[in-house]
Scaffold this motif. Structure first.
Motif, short mmCIF file in Angstrom:
data_model
loop_
_atom_site.label_atom_id
_atom_site.label_comp_id
_atom_site.label_asym_id
_atom_site.label_seq_id
_atom_site.Cartn_x
_atom_site.Cartn_y
_atom_site.Cartn_z
N GLU A 288 0.83 -1.21 0.00
CA GLU A 288 0.00 0.00 0.00
C GLU A 288 0.87 1.26 0.00
N GLU A 289 1.91 1.29 0.84
CA GLU A 289 2.81 2.45 0.88
C GLU A 289 3.50 2.63 -0.45
N LYS A 290 3.92 1.52 -1.04
CA LYS A 290 4.61 1.58 -2.33
C LYS A 290 3.67 2.14 -3.40
N LYS A 291 2.43 1.65 -3.41
CA LYS A 291 1.44 2.14 -4.38
C LYS A 291 1.22 3.64 -4.21
N GLN A 292 1.11 4.09 -2.96
CA GLN A 292 0.89 5.52 -2.68
C GLN A 292 2.07 6.35 -3.19
N GLN A 293 3.29 5.88 -2.92
CA GLN A 293 4.49 6.62 -3.34
C GLN A 293 4.57 6.67 -4.87
N ILE A 294 4.26 5.56 -5.52
CA ILE A 294 4.28 5.51 -6.99
C ILE A 294 3.21 6.44 -7.56
N LYS A 295 2.02 6.40 -6.96
CA LYS A 295 0.92 7.25 -7.43
C LYS A 295 1.27 8.73 -7.25
#
Length: 129
Positions: free
Chosen positions: A28-35
């Motif tokens: 989830e954190e990775k997705k947020q950072q990528i987004k």
């Protein structure tokens, strides 16, 4: 991760820590950072001996840091000295000031380069650098 570290480049230590922070992110954190970032940084760092090292911060697809040229087209290429990168990462130097004083050069989307400060701050908070 150790393949990120290169002798003679202090900045490679920070990039290795950044890679570790990303690898420890939850999905989830990775997705947020990528987004939030949605792009690829190509870092070209010159050390005191005049040698150049190239690292990629991929926050478009993989959410990772690796040594070498980007696998996909970078949004921005940032060229700076090892010392300048250390100062940026430690928060002792502002990215825009570094650019204005000629310590940092960009090729590509210059406005995207401003996102690097936020990424370094996030990583610093996570890694307690």
């Amino acid at each position: 991760m150790s393949d990120i570290k290169v002798a003679g480049f202090k900045s490679s230590e920070i990039l290795a820590q950044l890679a570790e922070v990303f690898s420890n992110f939850s999905d989830e954190e990775k997705k947020q950072q990528i987004k939030k970032t949605n792009g690829i940084f190509e870092m070209r760092v010159k050390n005191a001996d005049g040698k150049e090292g190239v690292w990629t911060i991929d926050l478009k697809q993989t959410g990772s840091v690796y040594k070498g040229e980007p696998k996909a087209k970078a949004n921005v290429t940032i060229m700076l000295s090892d010392e300048t990168f250390i100062q940026l990462a430690e928060g002792k130097l502002d990215g825009q000031k570094a650019f204005m004083s000629g310590k940092l050069k960009t090729k590509g989307n210059m406005m995207f380069a401003t996102k690097l400060d936020g990424i370094l701050k996030t990583a610093k908070a996570k890694a307690k650098l």
